[in-house]
Design a protein around this motif. Structure first.
Motif, short mmCIF file in Angstrom:
data_model
loop_
_atom_site.label_atom_id
_atom_site.label_comp_id
_atom_site.label_asym_id
_atom_site.label_seq_id
_atom_site.Cartn_x
_atom_site.Cartn_y
_atom_site.Cartn_z
N GLY A 1 0.80 -1.19 0.00
CA GLY A 1 0.00 0.00 0.00
C GLY A 1 0.85 1.26 0.00
N ALA A 2 0.19 2.35 0.12
CA ALA A 2 0.86 3.64 0.07
C ALA A 2 1.70 3.93 1.30
N CYS A 3 1.41 3.28 2.42
CA CYS A 3 2.13 3.59 3.65
C CYS A 3 3.55 3.03 3.66
N GLY A 4 3.81 1.96 2.91
CA GLY A 4 5.15 1.39 2.83
C GLY A 4 5.59 0.69 4.10
N GLN A 5 4.67 0.44 5.02
CA GLN A 5 5.01 -0.22 6.27
C GLN A 5 5.18 -1.71 6.09
N ARG A 6 5.99 -2.31 6.92
CA ARG A 6 6.17 -3.76 6.92
C ARG A 6 4.97 -4.41 7.59
N ILE A 7 4.49 -5.47 7.00
CA ILE A 7 3.36 -6.20 7.58
C ILE A 7 3.91 -7.16 8.62
N LYS A 8 3.41 -7.02 9.83
CA LYS A 8 3.92 -7.81 10.95
C LYS A 8 3.21 -9.15 11.05
N ARG A 9 3.88 -10.10 11.69
CA ARG A 9 3.31 -11.43 11.88
C ARG A 9 1.96 -11.33 12.59
N GLN A 25 -4.16 -3.42 6.38
CA GLN A 25 -5.57 -3.24 6.69
C GLN A 25 -5.95 -1.75 6.67
N ARG A 26 -5.07 -0.89 7.17
CA ARG A 26 -5.37 0.55 7.21
C ARG A 26 -5.43 1.14 5.79
N CYS A 27 -4.48 0.78 4.93
CA CYS A 27 -4.51 1.27 3.54
C CYS A 27 -5.73 0.73 2.80
N HIS A 28 -6.11 -0.51 3.08
CA HIS A 28 -7.26 -1.14 2.44
C HIS A 28 -8.54 -0.35 2.73
N CYS A 53 -9.69 -3.54 -11.82
CA CYS A 53 -9.57 -4.34 -10.62
C CYS A 53 -10.43 -3.69 -9.55
N TYR A 54 -11.16 -4.50 -8.82
CA TYR A 54 -12.07 -3.99 -7.82
C TYR A 54 -11.60 -4.37 -6.42
N LYS A 55 -11.89 -3.50 -5.47
CA LYS A 55 -11.53 -3.72 -4.08
C LYS A 55 -12.14 -5.02 -3.57
N ARG A 56 -13.35 -5.32 -3.99
CA ARG A 56 -14.05 -6.53 -3.51
C ARG A 56 -13.35 -7.82 -3.95
N ASP A 57 -12.49 -7.74 -4.99
CA ASP A 57 -11.81 -8.92 -5.50
C ASP A 57 -10.50 -9.23 -4.79
N LEU A 58 -10.07 -8.32 -3.90
CA LEU A 58 -8.82 -8.56 -3.17
C LEU A 58 -8.99 -9.73 -2.21
N LEU A 59 -7.93 -10.48 -2.03
CA LEU A 59 -7.95 -11.62 -1.12
C LEU A 59 -7.48 -11.17 0.25
N LYS A 60 -8.23 -11.56 1.28
CA LYS A 60 -7.86 -11.22 2.66
C LYS A 60 -6.96 -12.32 3.19
N ARG A 61 -5.79 -11.95 3.69
CA ARG A 61 -4.83 -12.92 4.21
C ARG A 61 -4.31 -12.47 5.56
#
Length: 125
Positions: A1-9, A25-28, A53-61
């Motif tokens: 995302g735009a924030c460039g933050q590392r996704i934590k475990r 999650q915040r950028c989403h 591409c639509y937001k609804r098609d993104l996969l939540k992980r």
């Protein structure tokens, strides 16, 4: 995302079906319904004739990998490549090469050229 933050475990993130882009999650939450197209350098482009591409098609992980897969950015085409697929050796490459773990985007002066760009240079010569 735009924030460039590392996704934590254990954190939730959203990823495109092809795995090319991801958002925390915040950028989403801040995304519009229709996702803007992405240029090869990772920046968002204006309207171009591409598949929408639509937001609804993104996969939540949930990020639950013990060891994040390393990635490297080519200094010629700016594509992000999985290090083993790009034949990248961190011990043989200069320390200036850009690399990342999932969403960590370290930018520094270059040192890595992907195999496709190397082939292009060889064909021009």
């Amino acid at each position: 995302g735009a924030c460039g933050q590392r996704i934590k475990r254990g954190a939730t993130f959203f990823i495109m079906r092809d795995g090319s882009r991801l958002w925390c999650q915040r950028c989403h939450m801040g995304l519009s319904t229709v996702l803007p197209p992405c240029a090869s350098d990772g920046t968002e482009m204006g309207p171009v004739p591409q598949q929408l591409c639509y937001k609804r098609d993104l996969l939540k992980r949930t990020f639950d990998e013990d060891i994040a897969e390393p990635w490297v950015q080519c200094d010629q085409c700016y594509e992000w490549l999985h290090q083993p697929c790009a034949l990248f050796n961190p011990f043989a490459c200069p320390s200036g090469a850009s690399s990342r773990d999932l969403s960590l985007s370290a930018t520094s002066s270059g040192g890595f050229t992907c195999p496709l760009c190397r082939l292009g240079k060889a064909a021009e010569a």
